[in-house]
Design an enzyme around this catalytic site. Structure first.
Site, PDB file in Angstrom:
ATOM      1  N   LYS A  13       0.824  -1.219   0.000  1.00 48.77           N
ATOM      2  CA  LYS A  13       0.000   0.000   0.000  1.00 48.77           C
ATOM      3  C   LYS A  13       0.856   1.265   0.000  1.00 48.77           C
ATOM      4  CE  LYS A  13      -2.339  -0.712   3.790  1.00 48.77           C
ATOM      5  NZ  LYS A  13      -1.752  -1.975   4.270  1.00 48.77           N
ATOM      6  N   ARG A  88      -9.774   0.437   9.087  1.00 45.95           N
ATOM      7  CA  ARG A  88      -9.354  -0.946   9.296  1.00 45.95           C
ATOM      8  C   ARG A  88     -10.412  -1.753  10.032  1.00 45.95           C
ATOM      9  NH1 ARG A  88      -3.521   0.246   9.200  1.00 45.95           N
ATOM     10  NH2 ARG A  88      -2.237  -1.540   9.626  1.00 45.95           N
ATOM     11  N   ARG A 127      12.000  -6.465   5.451  1.00 45.85           N
ATOM     12  CA  ARG A 127      11.936  -5.009   5.257  1.00 45.85           C
ATOM     13  C   ARG A 127      12.831  -4.294   6.287  1.00 45.85           C
ATOM     14  NH1 ARG A 127       6.070  -2.146   4.901  1.00 45.85           N
ATOM     15  NH2 ARG A 127       5.876  -2.638   7.097  1.00 45.85           N
ATOM     16  N   ARG A 155      11.387  -2.237  11.698  1.00 48.30           N
ATOM     17  CA  ARG A 155      10.271  -1.760  12.521  1.00 48.30           C
ATOM     18  C   ARG A 155       9.975  -2.811  13.599  1.00 48.30           C
ATOM     19  NH1 ARG A 155       5.311   0.079   8.743  1.00 48.30           N
ATOM     20  NH2 ARG A 155       4.198  -1.010  10.382  1.00 48.30           N
ATOM     21  N   ARG A 166      -0.574  -9.147  13.325  1.00 50.63           N
ATOM     22  CA  ARG A 166      -1.149  -8.084  12.481  1.00 50.63           C
ATOM     23  C   ARG A 166      -1.995  -8.685  11.360  1.00 50.63           C
ATOM     24  NH1 ARG A 166       3.961  -5.022  10.618  1.00 50.63           N
ATOM     25  NH2 ARG A 166       2.560  -3.587   9.568  1.00 50.63           N
TER      26      ARG A 166
HETATM   27  P1  AMP Z   1       0.637   0.303   9.467  1.00 50.66           P
HETATM   28  O1  AMP Z   1       1.901   1.056   9.255  1.00 50.66           O
HETATM   29  O2  AMP Z   1      -0.488   0.826   8.623  1.00 50.66           O
HETATM   30  O3  AMP Z   1       0.809  -1.179   9.363  1.00 50.66           O
HETATM   31  O4  AMP Z   1       0.178   0.590  10.997  1.00 50.66           O
HETATM   32  C1  AMP Z   1       1.019   0.272  12.081  1.00 50.66           C
HETATM   33  C2  AMP Z   1       0.206   0.107  13.345  1.00 50.66           C
HETATM   34  O5  AMP Z   1      -0.498   1.327  13.651  1.00 50.66           O
HETATM   35  C3  AMP Z   1      -0.891  -0.949  13.302  1.00 50.66           C
HETATM   36  O6  AMP Z   1      -0.398  -2.258  13.568  1.00 50.66           O
HETATM   37  C4  AMP Z   1      -1.838  -0.466  14.403  1.00 50.66           C
HETATM   38  O7  AMP Z   1      -1.319  -0.725  15.686  1.00 50.66           O
HETATM   39  C5  AMP Z   1      -1.795   1.033  14.185  1.00 50.66           C
HETATM   40  N1  AMP Z   1      -2.823   1.483  13.205  1.00 50.66           N
HETATM   41  C6  AMP Z   1      -2.615   2.054  11.985  1.00 50.66           C
HETATM   42  N2  AMP Z   1      -3.766   2.345  11.379  1.00 50.66           N
HETATM   43  C7  AMP Z   1      -4.758   1.939  12.215  1.00 50.66           C
HETATM   44  C8  AMP Z   1      -6.181   1.960  12.155  1.00 50.66           C
HETATM   45  N3  AMP Z   1      -6.839   2.442  11.092  1.00 50.66           N
HETATM   46  N4  AMP Z   1      -6.866   1.451  13.218  1.00 50.66           N
HETATM   47  C9  AMP Z   1      -6.229   0.969  14.292  1.00 50.66           C
HETATM   48  N5  AMP Z   1      -4.893   0.905  14.415  1.00 50.66           N
HETATM   49  C10 AMP Z   1      -4.153   1.393  13.393  1.00 50.66           C
END
Ligand code: AMP
Length: 215
Positions: A13, A88, A127, A155, A166
């Site tokens: 994404k 999400r 990554r 990360r 996740r």
């Molecule tokens: P990402 O970089 O999009 O994978 O997001 C990293 C982390 O941020 C996720 O594993 C969640 O802990 C939190 N997070 C990001 N977006 C959301 C969302 N829309 N709802 C809830 N938690 C989120």
């Protein structure tokens, strides 16, 4: 155009979001990036986010909705935006529809980038990012030059154990968002397998945007 990019963590994404924002001149709003920035700055909200994000759990809807509402109210979003990593959950999706409608706005299209979990695991656990430039590499598919390799970091939520959590969160919760947008007639499915330019072509094609090479 007001867009949403959906897909599992590691579906590509973030990479595709860059191509879309460049082609359409709209800002990318990544809730993951906003959450990580708040954690880095150790704001009160950031400290609350930390325990969820590092464990691979979703942050509670109310907290994420607040940061999205705040970001969407900024002037650079008036001409359109691309949401990446939000919504999400079904509750976030329903909240977003209402919040946009209250401002006389709506989502125009939702792109779902689809990739198998096995491929995601391979992509994500390899990554690494450069803390100095923010550039993201992959140890096998996009290896870093020797002089930056030593300073690369992973990360904390990109390890296999956290990624598995996740992905489970994604399949349990985010998959409910897909039929929601399908019912609204807004969903386009994109095959996320293949090279970055191949997927980019499909994404821009779904948006009816001509892809220009070299830029
Ligand atoms: P990402 O970089 O999009 O994978 O997001 C990293 C982390 O941020 C996720 O594993 C969640 O802990 C939190 N997070 C990001 N977006 C959301 C969302 N829309 N709802 C809830 N938690 C989120």
């Amino acid at each position: 155009m007001n867009l949403i990019l959906l897909g599992a963590p590691g579906a590509g994404k973030g990479t595709q979001a860059e191509a879309i924002t460049r082609a359409l001149g709209i800002p990318q709003i990544s809730t993951g990036d906003l959450i990580r920035a708040a954690i880095r700055e150790q704001t009160p909200l950031g400290r609350e986010f930390q325990s969820y994000a590092n464990a691979g759990a979703l942050v509670p809807d109310g907290l994420v909705n607040r940061i999205v509402e705040d970001r969407l109210s900024q002037p650079d979003c008036n001409g359109g935006f691309l949401l990446d990593g939000f919504p999400r959950t079904l509750a976030q999706a329903e909240w977003l529809t209402g919040a946009l409608a209250a401002a006389g706005r709506r989502i125009d299209r939702v792109l779902l980038v689809e990739v198998d979990d096995a491929v995601i695991l391979e992509r994500i656990t390899g990554r690494r990012s450069d803390p100095e430039t923010g550039r993201v590499y992959h140890v096998t598919f996009d290896p870093p030059p020797a002089d930056v390799a030593a300073r690369l970091v992973q990360r904390p939520d990109d390890t296999e154990a956290v990624l598995t959590k996740r992905l489970r969160e994604y399949h349990e919760k985010t998959n409910q968002v897909v039929p929601y947008y399908e019912r609204l007639g807004l969903l386009s499915r994109i095959d996320g397998l293949g090279s970055v330019p191949e997927v980019r072509q499909r994404v821009l094609g779904a948006l009816g945007v001509e892809h220009r090479t070299g830029g």
